[in-house]
Design a protein around this motif. Structure first.
Motif, mmCIF file in Angstrom:
data_model
loop_
_atom_site.group_PDB
_atom_site.id
_atom_site.type_symbol
_atom_site.label_atom_id
_atom_site.label_comp_id
_atom_site.label_asym_id
_atom_site.label_seq_id
_atom_site.Cartn_x
_atom_site.Cartn_y
_atom_site.Cartn_z
ATOM 1 N N PHE A 1 0.847 -1.199 0.000
ATOM 2 C CA PHE A 1 0.000 0.000 0.000
ATOM 3 C C PHE A 1 0.882 1.247 0.000
ATOM 4 O O PHE A 1 1.178 1.813 1.044
ATOM 5 C CB PHE A 1 -0.901 -0.047 1.241
ATOM 6 C CG PHE A 1 -1.905 1.052 1.352
ATOM 7 C CD1 PHE A 1 -2.406 1.725 0.253
ATOM 8 C CD2 PHE A 1 -2.384 1.413 2.611
ATOM 9 C CE1 PHE A 1 -3.351 2.733 0.380
ATOM 10 C CE2 PHE A 1 -3.341 2.417 2.760
ATOM 11 C CZ PHE A 1 -3.818 3.078 1.636
ATOM 12 N N PHE A 2 1.312 1.684 -1.194
ATOM 13 C CA PHE A 2 2.216 2.824 -1.275
ATOM 14 C C PHE A 2 1.616 4.119 -0.719
ATOM 15 O O PHE A 2 2.292 4.840 0.032
ATOM 16 C CB PHE A 2 2.693 3.027 -2.715
ATOM 17 C CG PHE A 2 3.909 2.218 -3.060
ATOM 18 C CD1 PHE A 2 5.025 2.223 -2.242
ATOM 19 C CD2 PHE A 2 3.950 1.449 -4.206
ATOM 20 C CE1 PHE A 2 6.152 1.475 -2.545
ATOM 21 C CE2 PHE A 2 5.072 0.699 -4.532
ATOM 22 C CZ PHE A 2 6.179 0.714 -3.700
ATOM 23 N N PRO A 3 0.358 4.473 -1.039
ATOM 24 C CA PRO A 3 -0.195 5.698 -0.444
ATOM 25 C C PRO A 3 -0.225 5.644 1.077
ATOM 26 O O PRO A 3 0.068 6.637 1.752
ATOM 27 C CB PRO A 3 -1.610 5.775 -1.038
ATOM 28 C CG PRO A 3 -1.519 5.028 -2.319
ATOM 29 C CD PRO A 3 -0.559 3.900 -2.041
ATOM 30 N N GLY A 4 -0.556 4.479 1.637
ATOM 31 C CA GLY A 4 -0.597 4.330 3.087
ATOM 32 C C GLY A 4 0.770 4.477 3.714
ATOM 33 O O GLY A 4 0.919 5.099 4.773
ATOM 34 N N LEU A 5 1.791 3.929 3.059
ATOM 35 C CA LEU A 5 3.154 4.060 3.574
ATOM 36 C C LEU A 5 3.608 5.518 3.557
ATOM 37 O O LEU A 5 4.473 5.922 4.337
ATOM 38 C CB LEU A 5 4.122 3.202 2.746
ATOM 39 C CG LEU A 5 3.935 1.681 2.849
ATOM 40 C CD1 LEU A 5 4.861 0.956 1.881
ATOM 41 C CD2 LEU A 5 4.167 1.195 4.268
ATOM 42 N N ALA A 6 3.014 6.316 2.661
ATOM 43 C CA ALA A 6 3.352 7.737 2.567
ATOM 44 C C ALA A 6 2.456 8.612 3.445
ATOM 45 O O ALA A 6 2.594 9.834 3.441
ATOM 46 C CB ALA A 6 3.253 8.199 1.114
ATOM 47 N N GLY A 7 1.532 7.988 4.200
ATOM 48 C CA GLY A 7 0.697 8.737 5.141
ATOM 49 C C GLY A 7 -0.741 8.938 4.724
ATOM 50 O O GLY A 7 -1.543 9.450 5.500
ATOM 51 N N ASN A 8 -1.097 8.545 3.501
ATOM 52 C CA ASN A 8 -2.487 8.650 3.055
ATOM 53 C C ASN A 8 -3.207 7.351 3.398
ATOM 54 O O ASN A 8 -3.383 6.467 2.559
ATOM 55 C CB ASN A 8 -2.546 8.923 1.546
ATOM 56 C CG ASN A 8 -2.056 10.295 1.189
ATOM 57 O OD1 ASN A 8 -2.493 11.285 1.772
ATOM 58 N ND2 ASN A 8 -1.138 10.377 0.241
#
Length: 316
Positions: free
Chosen positions: A141-148
Motif C-alpha cells: 500500500f504505497f499511499p498508506g506508507l506515505a501517510g495517506n
C-alpha cells in the motif's frame, strides 16, 4: 463522532428504501473497473437499486466503467442476500481515503460480515496472462506508507482497534473457496493465480522504473482496493480480493537514445542495445484495454461469484 453520524444517516436512508429482507445482509461485493456486470448475478426479481447521488455521504464516481449505484438482491441457489457497490470512489478523483471507504463502514452497519473486493489490475508477473484472475493473498500500500491511510485520525472504537493487524487481511479459507469455485464452473486453474497486489494512487500509469520497483514485491498493480480492505478488516469483516489482469505493465524503456544518436552521426553503436524491438515501442497502458478485458471475462467472473457465494453459504 461527526463522521459516525454520516454513516448512520447513510444507513437510515438505505434501510428506508429497501425491503425488509435486505435490512440485514451478510455479503458485500465491490465491483471493480469494467466488472459492473457482476451485479447481473443477482436474481432480477429481487433486485433493488439505489443511486449514490441519493444516499447521504456517498460520492458519485466519474470514472468510465463505474455506474455509481448500490444494488441489493438474492445471489445463487442459496438465495443469499447481498449488496453490490457497482462502482467505487477513487483517491485519484480527489476523494479522501475516508470518503473512499465510507461505503465499507456503511456495509458493516447493514450487517455485512464477508466482503468480496474485485478490481482490474496490471500484471507484473511474467507467467500471468491478460485475462487471468489473481486471488489476492497480500498487498503493498504505497499511499498508506506515505501517510495517506484510511484509518488516519481519530479512531472510531465502535468499529475496531486503534492498531489493527493486516498480516491476515485476506482470508485463507475464502481464497481456497475461490479456487474451488473457479474449478467448479469451468475456469481453468492454470488461469487463476494467487499473488500480491500493489496499490498506487494514480491516475497516471506507472513509469517503467516504478513498475520495475513494484515488480520486486508484487504480482499486480492497481489504483484501488487496499483502503477498502483495511477498513473492512478494521471492522472485523472477512475479506476476499480478486484481480482481473487486464493489461501487461510496461517495464521496458524502449529504444536506446544514445544508440540512435550515434547511428545518426555515423559513429559505432554496436556496444549499445535496445531493450525492445522498435515495433513494441508504442505499447503503453490505457484505460480502454482495461474495459475490453473486463467485458471479455465478464461471464467467467459472474459464474465464479455465484458459485463462490453458494460455497460460502454452505460453510456457514
Amino acid at each position: 463522532m461527526a463522521q459516525y453520524d454520516v454513516y448512520e444517516r447513510s444507513v437510515q436512508y438505505i434501510r428506508s428504501s429497501i425491503p425488509e429482507c435486505f435490512k440485514s445482509v451478510k455479503l458485500g461485493v465491490i465491483c471493480g473497473t469494467g466488472l459492473g456486470s457482476l451485479v447481473e448475478t443477482i436474481d432480477p426479481s429481487s433486485k433493488v437499486e439505489l443511486s449514490y447521488s441519493d444516499i447521504p455521504g456517498f460520492a458519485v464516481s466519474q470514472v468510465v466503467g463505474h455506474a455509481s449505484k448500490l444494488v441489493f438482491g438474492h445471489i445463487g441457489e442459496s438465495c443469499t442476500p447481498g449488496v453490490f457497490m457497482v462502482g467505487r470512489f477513487h483517491f485519484y478523483e480527489g476523494h479522501s481515503m475516508q470518503q473512499c471507504t465510507l461505503p465499507v463502514r456503511v456495509m458493516k452497519l447493514l450487517g455485512v460480515e464477508t466482503l468480496l473486493v474485485t478490481n482490474a489490475a496490471g500484471s507484473l508477473h511474467p507467467d500471468h496472462k491478460i485475462g487471468d484472475l489473481m486471488v489476492i493473498k497480500d498487498h503493498l500500500f504505497f499511499p498508506g506508507l506515505a501517510g495517506n491511510h484510511p484509518l488516519r485520525g481519530h479512531n472510531l472504537d465502535v468499529f475496531g482497534t486503534r492498531f489493527p493487524a493486516m498480516s491476515d487481511a485476506y482470508d485463507c479459507k475464502l481464497r481456497e473457496l475461490a479456487f474451488l469455485a473457479g474449478h467448479s464452473v469451468g475456469v481453468s486453474l492454470d488461469d487463476m493465480h494467487e499473488g500480491v497486489y500493489c496499490m498506487v494512487s494514480g491516475p497516471s500509469f506507472e513509469t517503467s522504473t516504478e513498475s520495475r520497483l513494484i515488480r520486486c514485491y508484487a504480482d499486480a498493480v492497481g489504483m484501488s482496493t487496499v483502503p477498502e480492505v483495511i477498513v473492512a478488516r478494521h471492522c472485523g469483516m472477512k475479506v476476499l480480493g480478486i484481480s482481473l489482469l487486464t493489461n501487461k505493465v510496461v517495464v521496458t524503456y524502449g529504444k536506446n537514445a544514445k544508440k540512435s544518436a550515434l547511428e545518426s552521426l555515423g559513429l559505432p553503436s554496436d556496444h549499445l542495445e535496445d531493450e525492445v524491438k522498435e515495433a513494441d515501442e508504442v505499447v503503453v497502458a490505457n484505460h480502454e484495454e482495461v474495459l475490453e478485458t473486463g467485458a471479455a471475462r465478464a461471464a467467467d467472473m459472474q459464474r465464479l461469484v455465484v458459485k463462490l457465494v453458494d460455497l460460502i453459504s454452505l460453510k456457514e
